[in-house]
Scaffold this motif. Structure first.
Motif, PDB file in Angstrom:
ATOM      1  N   ASP A  91       7.505  35.596  14.950  1.00 53.08           N
ATOM      2  CA  ASP A  91       8.106  34.312  14.588  1.00 53.08           C
ATOM      3  C   ASP A  91       9.630  34.389  14.510  1.00 53.08           C
ATOM      4  O   ASP A  91      10.241  34.059  13.487  1.00 53.08           O
ATOM      5  N   PHE A 132      16.935  33.798  14.226  1.00 51.31           N
ATOM      6  CA  PHE A 132      16.189  33.086  13.196  1.00 51.31           C
ATOM      7  C   PHE A 132      14.794  33.697  13.118  1.00 51.31           C
ATOM      8  O   PHE A 132      14.159  33.967  14.143  1.00 51.31           O
ATOM      9  N   GLN A 133      14.340  33.919  11.904  1.00 53.19           N
ATOM     10  CA  GLN A 133      12.966  34.362  11.694  1.00 53.19           C
ATOM     11  C   GLN A 133      12.376  33.595  10.531  1.00 53.19           C
ATOM     12  O   GLN A 133      12.940  33.629   9.427  1.00 53.19           O
ATOM     13  N   THR A 134      11.307  32.888  10.811  1.00 52.09           N
ATOM     14  CA  THR A 134      10.653  32.019   9.825  1.00 52.09           C
ATOM     15  C   THR A 134      11.669  31.161   9.088  1.00 52.09           C
ATOM     16  O   THR A 134      11.642  31.044   7.855  1.00 52.09           O
ATOM     17  N   GLY A 135      12.612  30.583   9.860  1.00 55.80           N
ATOM     18  CA  GLY A 135      13.561  29.641   9.297  1.00 55.80           C
ATOM     19  C   GLY A 135      14.789  30.246   8.651  1.00 55.80           C
ATOM     20  O   GLY A 135      15.705  29.522   8.252  1.00 55.80           O
ATOM     21  N   THR A 136      14.856  31.571   8.559  1.00 53.83           N
ATOM     22  CA  THR A 136      16.012  32.227   7.949  1.00 53.83           C
ATOM     23  C   THR A 136      16.896  32.832   9.036  1.00 53.83           C
ATOM     24  O   THR A 136      16.391  33.439   9.972  1.00 53.83           O
ATOM     25  N   TYR A 137      18.205  32.650   8.873  1.00 48.87           N
ATOM     26  CA  TYR A 137      19.153  33.185   9.850  1.00 48.87           C
ATOM     27  C   TYR A 137      19.588  34.581   9.430  1.00 48.87           C
ATOM     28  O   TYR A 137      19.978  34.828   8.299  1.00 48.87           O
TER      29      TYR A 137
END
Length: 120
Positions: A28, A100-105
Motif C-alpha cells: 500500500d 505515501f504509505q497508507t496515507g502517510t508521507y
C-alpha cells in the motif's frame, strides 16, 4: 514498511560503466520520487540524481553528462547508469525515496547503500 534494496555496485576500472538498481517493496505505497546520493570517505553525502513519479529528473551538475537516472514505475525500481567512471566516483551509493504509505508521507527514506569502487 517499505524496503529499498540496492544492487549493482562493485569494482570497475576507470572509463568503465556500472548500472545500479534500487527496488522498493512493501504494501500500500506509492512512490513520489526516488533517487541516488553518494558518500565518499571523509566527505558529506551528496546528491547524484533524482527522478519523480512524473519522470522529472534532477542531476548534480558535474555528473549529468555521464550518469543517467531512469525508473520502472511498474516495478517500483530506479536505475542509475554510470558511464565513463572516474576514481573520484568511488563512494557508497545510497538509494533515497519519498512515498505515501497508507496515507502517510515519508521523505528521505534510505537504502543500505552499495559500494562503487573505481580503480585507476
Amino acid at each position: 514498511q517499505v524496503q529499498l534494496v540496492e544492487s549493482g555496485g562493485g569494482l570497475v576500472q576507470a572509463g568503465g560503466s556500472l548500472r545500479l538498481s534500487c527496488a522498493a517493496s512493501g504494501s500500500d505505497f506509492s512512490i513520489v520520487a526516488m533517487g541516488w546520493y553518494r558518500q565518499a570517505p571523509g566527505k558529506q553525502r551528496e546528491l547524484v540524481a533524482l527522478i519523480t513519479s512524473g519522470n522529472s529528473t534532477n542531476y548534480a551538475d558535474l555528473l549529468k553528462d555521464r550518469f543517467t537516472i531512469s525508473r520502472d514505475n511498474a516495478k517500483n525500481t530506479v536505475y542509475l547508469q554510470m558511464n565513463s567512471l572516474k576514481p573520484e566516483d568511488t563512494a557508497v551509493y545510497y538509494c533515497n525515496a519519498a512515498f505515501f504509505q497508507t496515507g502517510t508521507y515519508y521523505n528521505n527514506y534510505w537504502g543500505q547503500g552499495t559500494q562503487v569502487t573505481v580503480s585507476s
